[in-house]
Scaffold this active site. Structure first.
Site, PDB file in Angstrom:
ATOM      1  N   LYS A  15       0.787  -1.112  -0.090  1.00 22.74           N
ATOM      2  CA  LYS A  15       0.094   0.067   0.074  1.00 22.74           C
ATOM      3  C   LYS A  15       0.736   1.248  -0.042  1.00 22.74           C
ATOM      4  O   LYS A  15       2.182   1.145   0.133  1.00 22.74           O
ATOM      5  CB  LYS A  15      -1.032  -0.036   1.284  1.00 22.74           C
ATOM      6  CG  LYS A  15      -1.926  -1.178   1.157  1.00 22.74           C
ATOM      7  CD  LYS A  15      -2.751  -1.090   2.411  1.00 22.74           C
ATOM      8  CE  LYS A  15      -3.775  -2.492   2.562  1.00 22.74           C
ATOM      9  NZ  LYS A  15      -4.714  -2.239   3.731  1.00 22.74           N
ATOM     10  N   TYR A  55     -12.218  -3.087  -3.336  1.00 24.16           N
ATOM     11  CA  TYR A  55     -12.710  -3.109  -1.994  1.00 24.16           C
ATOM     12  C   TYR A  55     -14.201  -2.957  -2.010  1.00 24.16           C
ATOM     13  O   TYR A  55     -15.010  -2.521  -1.114  1.00 24.16           O
ATOM     14  CB  TYR A  55     -12.256  -1.837  -1.406  1.00 24.16           C
ATOM     15  CG  TYR A  55     -10.793  -1.941  -0.736  1.00 24.16           C
ATOM     16  CD1 TYR A  55     -10.429  -3.089   0.048  1.00 24.16           C
ATOM     17  CD2 TYR A  55      -9.970  -1.248  -0.966  1.00 24.16           C
ATOM     18  CE1 TYR A  55      -9.004  -3.355   0.627  1.00 24.16           C
ATOM     19  CE2 TYR A  55      -8.308  -1.318  -0.588  1.00 24.16           C
ATOM     20  CZ  TYR A  55      -8.250  -2.504   0.344  1.00 24.16           C
ATOM     21  OH  TYR A  55      -6.938  -2.601   0.769  1.00 24.16           O
ATOM     22  N   ASN A 118      -1.569  -0.273   7.026  1.00 21.58           N
ATOM     23  CA  ASN A 118      -1.074  -1.697   7.876  1.00 21.58           C
ATOM     24  C   ASN A 118      -0.472  -2.096   6.368  1.00 21.58           C
ATOM     25  O   ASN A 118       0.005  -3.360   6.179  1.00 21.58           O
ATOM     26  CB  ASN A 118      -2.103  -2.397   8.202  1.00 21.58           C
ATOM     27  CG  ASN A 118      -3.342  -2.714   6.996  1.00 21.58           C
ATOM     28  OD1 ASN A 118      -3.099  -2.230   6.123  1.00 21.58           O
ATOM     29  ND2 ASN A 118      -4.460  -3.201   7.554  1.00 21.58           N
ATOM     30  N   HIS A 121      -2.017  -5.574   1.412  1.00 25.65           N
ATOM     31  CA  HIS A 121      -3.272  -6.161   1.356  1.00 25.65           C
ATOM     32  C   HIS A 121      -2.928  -7.661   0.779  1.00 25.65           C
ATOM     33  O   HIS A 121      -1.935  -7.663  -0.216  1.00 25.65           O
ATOM     34  CB  HIS A 121      -4.109  -5.512   0.315  1.00 25.65           C
ATOM     35  CG  HIS A 121      -5.144  -6.175  -0.213  1.00 25.65           C
ATOM     36  ND1 HIS A 121      -6.299  -6.236   0.417  1.00 25.65           N
ATOM     37  CD2 HIS A 121      -5.319  -7.217  -1.218  1.00 25.65           C
ATOM     38  CE1 HIS A 121      -7.200  -6.987  -0.044  1.00 25.65           C
ATOM     39  NE2 HIS A 121      -6.516  -7.713  -1.068  1.00 25.65           N
ATOM     40  N   GLU A 132      -9.665  -9.743  -7.630  1.00 27.68           N
ATOM     41  CA  GLU A 132      -8.585  -8.726  -7.386  1.00 27.68           C
ATOM     42  C   GLU A 132      -7.643  -8.547  -8.668  1.00 27.68           C
ATOM     43  O   GLU A 132      -7.195  -7.570  -8.964  1.00 27.68           O
ATOM     44  CB  GLU A 132      -7.973  -8.767  -5.950  1.00 27.68           C
ATOM     45  CG  GLU A 132      -9.160  -8.749  -4.677  1.00 27.68           C
ATOM     46  CD  GLU A 132      -8.640  -9.163  -3.525  1.00 27.68           C
ATOM     47  OE1 GLU A 132      -9.195  -9.119  -2.589  1.00 27.68           O
ATOM     48  OE2 GLU A 132      -7.413  -9.569  -3.414  1.00 27.68           O
TER      49      GLU A 132
HETATM   50  P1  IDP Z   1      -7.586  -7.076   5.724  1.00 26.65           P
HETATM   51  O1  IDP Z   1      -6.660  -6.023   4.969  1.00 26.65           O
HETATM   52  O2  IDP Z   1      -6.588  -7.627   6.842  1.00 26.65           O
HETATM   53  O3  IDP Z   1      -8.093  -8.351   4.832  1.00 26.65           O
HETATM   54  P2  IDP Z   1     -10.113  -5.897   5.949  1.00 26.65           P
HETATM   55  O4  IDP Z   1     -10.904  -6.164   7.037  1.00 26.65           O
HETATM   56  O5  IDP Z   1     -10.453  -6.767   4.840  1.00 26.65           O
HETATM   57  O6  IDP Z   1      -8.564  -6.176   6.345  1.00 26.65           O
HETATM   58  O7  IDP Z   1     -10.112  -4.387   5.857  1.00 26.65           O
HETATM   59  C1  IDP Z   1      -9.513  -3.971   4.516  1.00 26.65           C
HETATM   60  C2  IDP Z   1      -8.573  -2.740   4.901  1.00 26.65           C
HETATM   61  O8  IDP Z   1      -9.522  -1.599   5.468  1.00 26.65           O
HETATM   62  C3  IDP Z   1      -7.838  -3.069   6.031  1.00 26.65           C
HETATM   63  O9  IDP Z   1      -6.443  -3.522   5.538  1.00 26.65           O
HETATM   64  C4  IDP Z   1      -7.194  -1.519   6.577  1.00 26.65           C
HETATM   65  O10 IDP Z   1      -6.514  -0.896   5.576  1.00 26.65           O
HETATM   66  C5  IDP Z   1      -8.667  -1.068   6.488  1.00 26.65           C
HETATM   67  N1  IDP Z   1      -9.530  -1.075   7.643  1.00 26.65           N
HETATM   68  C6  IDP Z   1     -10.304  -2.180   8.281  1.00 26.65           C
HETATM   69  N2  IDP Z   1     -10.735  -1.996   9.425  1.00 26.65           N
HETATM   70  C7  IDP Z   1     -10.524  -0.692   9.530  1.00 26.65           C
HETATM   71  C8  IDP Z   1     -11.052   0.334  10.597  1.00 26.65           C
HETATM   72  O11 IDP Z   1     -11.687  -0.095  11.304  1.00 26.65           O
HETATM   73  N3  IDP Z   1     -10.495   1.548  10.455  1.00 26.65           N
HETATM   74  C9  IDP Z   1      -9.804   2.180   9.545  1.00 26.65           C
HETATM   75  N4  IDP Z   1      -9.304   1.228   8.304  1.00 26.65           N
HETATM   76  C10 IDP Z   1     -10.002   0.068   8.584  1.00 26.65           C
HETATM   77 MG    MG Z   2      -9.529  -8.123   3.506  1.00 30.71          MG
END
Ligand code: IDP
Ligand code: MG
Length: 156
Positions: A15, A55, A118, A121, A132
């Site tokens: 990212k 997304y 984080n 992805h 994707e």
């Molecule tokens: P993942 O990336 O571990 O699969 P997902 O639940 O699919 O996590 O969420 C997609 C992305 O959305 C996450 O990697 C993160 O960047 C963002 N995200 C998820 N939950 C939150 C939140 O509660 N606040 C802000 N960003 C979030």
């Molecule tokens: Mg995810």
């Protein structure tokens, strides 16, 4: 051996925070050092249309607008990775979404402090991969080749 996981592909995205923090090389090294094979890779500035397609499963969630804005905020590196059980393996290498749960030794556990920033992805299922990969790659951009090292990595 019949109990071995099948070879499969997964989609990974480094990212914009990973690019800005100079972590591209370090994160790709973790994938390569594990023995996984990179079969497609490009740097790109993700458009809002691509972000919305990637997304779409999160559309309507409170964090969706800020997620799309973040993923389009600078260049990213998109990759397709091949290996036995690559989808779940890469999820384990990435670590948990939330910073409280991401274990040291994982990418997120070692380098990230925030649920949004984080770094990486990864597809969470074969269906997600199929969806994707199409957002970012054409079939012709996926390279089919053998690594000479494979016999030192896999039991056959
Ligand atoms: P993942 O990336 O571990 O699969 P997902 O639940 O699919 O996590 O969420 C997609 C992305 O959305 C996450 O990697 C993160 O960047 C963002 N995200 C998820 N939950 C939150 C939140 O509660 N606040 C802000 N960003 C979030
Ligand atoms: Mg995810």
């Amino acid at each position: 051996m019949s109990d071995q996981l099948p070879f499969e592909n997964t989609f990974l995205l480094l990212k914009p925070d990973a690019v800005q923090r100079g972590l591209i090389g370090r994160l790709i090294s973790r994938i390569e050092e594990k023995g996984l094979k990179i079969v497609a890779m490009k740097m790109l500035q993700i458009t809002p249309e691509q972000a919305a397609r990637q997304y779409e499963c999160h559309f309507g969630k409170p964090f969706y607008p800020s997620l799309v804005e973040f993923i389009c905020s600078g260049p990213s590196v998109a990759m397709i990775i091949e290996g036995r059980g690559a989808i779940s393996l890469c999820r384990r290498l990435m670590g948990s979404t939330s910073p409280e749960n991401s274990q040291p030794g994982t990418i997120r556990g070692d380098y990230s402090l925030d649920v949004k920033h984080n770094l990486i992805h990864g597809s969470d299922s074969p269906e997600s991969f199929a969806h994707e990969a199409k957002v970012y790659f054409s079939e012709e951009e996926i390279v089919k080749y053998r690594l000479d090292l494979e016999r030192w990595i896999y039991y056959s």
